[in-house]
Scaffold this active site. Sequence first.
Site, mmCIF file in Angstrom:
data_model
loop_
_atom_site.group_PDB
_atom_site.id
_atom_site.type_symbol
_atom_site.label_atom_id
_atom_site.label_comp_id
_atom_site.label_asym_id
_atom_site.label_seq_id
_atom_site.Cartn_x
_atom_site.Cartn_y
_atom_site.Cartn_z
ATOM 1 N N TYR A 143 -2.788 1.001 -14.594
ATOM 2 C CA TYR A 143 -4.067 0.997 -15.311
ATOM 3 C C TYR A 143 -3.906 1.439 -16.767
ATOM 4 O O TYR A 143 -4.704 1.079 -17.618
ATOM 5 C CB TYR A 143 -5.072 1.930 -14.623
ATOM 6 C CG TYR A 143 -5.886 1.272 -13.530
ATOM 7 C CD1 TYR A 143 -5.266 0.730 -12.413
ATOM 8 C CD2 TYR A 143 -7.265 1.204 -13.618
ATOM 9 C CE1 TYR A 143 -6.018 0.139 -11.409
ATOM 10 C CE2 TYR A 143 -8.026 0.613 -12.621
ATOM 11 C CZ TYR A 143 -7.395 0.083 -11.520
ATOM 12 O OH TYR A 143 -8.138 -0.504 -10.537
ATOM 13 N N LYS A 194 5.428 0.879 -2.709
ATOM 14 C CA LYS A 194 6.283 -0.262 -2.384
ATOM 15 C C LYS A 194 7.714 0.091 -2.786
ATOM 16 O O LYS A 194 8.289 -0.500 -3.699
ATOM 17 C CB LYS A 194 5.803 -1.521 -3.135
ATOM 18 C CG LYS A 194 4.574 -2.173 -2.544
ATOM 19 C CD LYS A 194 4.849 -3.034 -1.302
ATOM 20 C CE LYS A 194 5.562 -4.320 -1.651
ATOM 21 N NZ LYS A 194 5.866 -5.102 -0.405
ATOM 22 N N ASP A 227 1.637 -2.857 1.656
ATOM 23 C CA ASP A 227 1.178 -4.036 2.415
ATOM 24 C C ASP A 227 1.000 -3.682 3.883
ATOM 25 O O ASP A 227 0.017 -4.060 4.518
ATOM 26 C CB ASP A 227 2.140 -5.222 2.221
ATOM 27 C CG ASP A 227 3.598 -4.888 2.498
ATOM 28 O OD1 ASP A 227 3.947 -3.689 2.578
ATOM 29 O OD2 ASP A 227 4.411 -5.830 2.653
ATOM 30 N N ASP A 251 -6.936 1.667 -5.492
ATOM 31 C CA ASP A 251 -8.122 0.843 -5.766
ATOM 32 C C ASP A 251 -8.315 -0.167 -4.644
ATOM 33 O O ASP A 251 -9.405 -0.315 -4.093
ATOM 34 C CB ASP A 251 -7.945 0.130 -7.111
ATOM 35 C CG ASP A 251 -9.129 -0.758 -7.460
ATOM 36 O OD1 ASP A 251 -10.273 -0.290 -7.304
ATOM 37 O OD2 ASP A 251 -8.903 -1.913 -7.853
ATOM 38 N N ASP A 255 -11.149 -0.003 -1.145
ATOM 39 C CA ASP A 255 -12.174 -1.018 -0.843
ATOM 40 C C ASP A 255 -12.055 -1.458 0.614
ATOM 41 O O ASP A 255 -13.051 -1.660 1.308
ATOM 42 C CB ASP A 255 -12.017 -2.248 -1.745
ATOM 43 C CG ASP A 255 -12.938 -2.204 -2.957
ATOM 44 O OD1 ASP A 255 -13.227 -1.083 -3.423
ATOM 45 O OD2 ASP A 255 -13.364 -3.267 -3.433
HETATM 46 C C1 IPM Z 1 -13.130 1.530 -8.770
HETATM 47 C C2 IPM Z 1 -13.459 0.319 -9.596
HETATM 48 C C3 IPM Z 1 -12.866 0.486 -10.996
HETATM 49 C C4 IPM Z 1 -11.363 0.531 -10.859
HETATM 50 C C5 IPM Z 1 -13.302 -0.576 -12.017
HETATM 51 C C6 IPM Z 1 -14.805 -0.652 -12.148
HETATM 52 C C7 IPM Z 1 -12.660 -0.348 -13.351
HETATM 53 O O1 IPM Z 1 -13.023 -0.834 -8.947
HETATM 54 O O2 IPM Z 1 -13.486 2.648 -9.174
HETATM 55 O O3 IPM Z 1 -12.537 1.366 -7.701
HETATM 56 O O4 IPM Z 1 -10.690 -0.516 -10.784
HETATM 57 O O5 IPM Z 1 -10.825 1.636 -10.813
HETATM 58 MG MG MG Z 2 -12.243 -0.518 -7.010
#
Ligand code: IPM
Ligand code: MG
Length: 370
Positions: A143, A194, A227, A251, A255
Amino acid sequence: MAANKKLLMLPGDGIGPEVMGEVKRVIGWMDKRRTVSFDIQEELVGGSCYDANGVSITDETVADAMSVDAVLLGAVGGPKWDNVAREHRPEAGLLRLRKEMDLFANLRPALVFDALAEASSLKLDLVKGLDMLIIRELTSGVYFGQPRGIEELPDGSRRALDTQLYTDAEVQRVARVAFELARKRSNKVTSVEKANVMETGVFWRQEVTKVHEADYKDVELGHMYADNCAMQLVRYPKQFDVIVTDNLFGDILSDCAAMLTGSLGMLPSASLGAPDESGRRKAMYEPVHGSAPDIAGQEKANPLAMILSYAMMLRYSFDLDEDADLVEAAVKNVLASGLRTGDIMQPGMTAVSTEAMGKAVTAELDKLAA
Ligand code: IPM
Ligand code: MG
């Protein structure tokens, strides 16, 4: 009662202001009960800030974020700003806050409420009772690594470059947070990278192992490729207690973990810095979900991830465990009573708006506190 705590609220874009509105309702309730009061300052961040100021966060707001006791953030982004230069994109404001506040430890708990276990896309027995914590490194890795960019070569072709970079100190400090928190939970850490492909993966594993050997031998430590971890999260998620991983894998995997709980609309997060001499940590609390522009302004958003982020703030920034427990219990009871926003709607349940969900939480708080 102690002096008022200073809180910076950054509702942001899309559904951010709506879900933050429901946190204000809960704060109003807490205020009346007078266990905790906040001096609240509200500012723009993300696309709404760009529209007003030409930047996605102002220097003043960054300075305020550095000086308050805690920051609460809604969400940033939306298609409206798709063509804005990257340094001014809504996400840039959020990334700048994370970086300048040095919020390296991002805690993303995935907790399945019993009432929602059937809303998960996985089978009930796989997720019922799930309680895991992803700790994502938040201020380094790909990042932020330099160099990065898109460039044109002399022959007219183009190439793009991102840099995945970690120092030993960066890996070690987030590993420590993982081990410390595991001790308060089921005492198990899975470190994810990884190492089979990436130098930073080999390095990550070495540094986590060093910290473990030196100070946390009582905690069970396992290593897993990212993975495989993605696969294991949907195969048998209850094998995990604490996962510690880098910025990008964190990240993605968070999710995935979020959906195990029924909806992205349920997942809170805390982003913490290192404690200063007085033990105070810089901190920002935000839901894991995004700004959901498709449903923004329609009272359809689920405010629970935002409300649960506020509960995390009570717990981690202010040691108000009792109040945090209370808010979490209220959320649990509201779900058990059958109220659902669209994202977690199930047959036989009662569909409610964002505001109705927030009001149900404070009504439940009334009952619990009676
Ligand atoms: C998160 C989001 C952010 C990230 C975006 C909005 C920049 O997806 O906080 O998970 O990628 O960190
Ligand atoms: Mg995210």
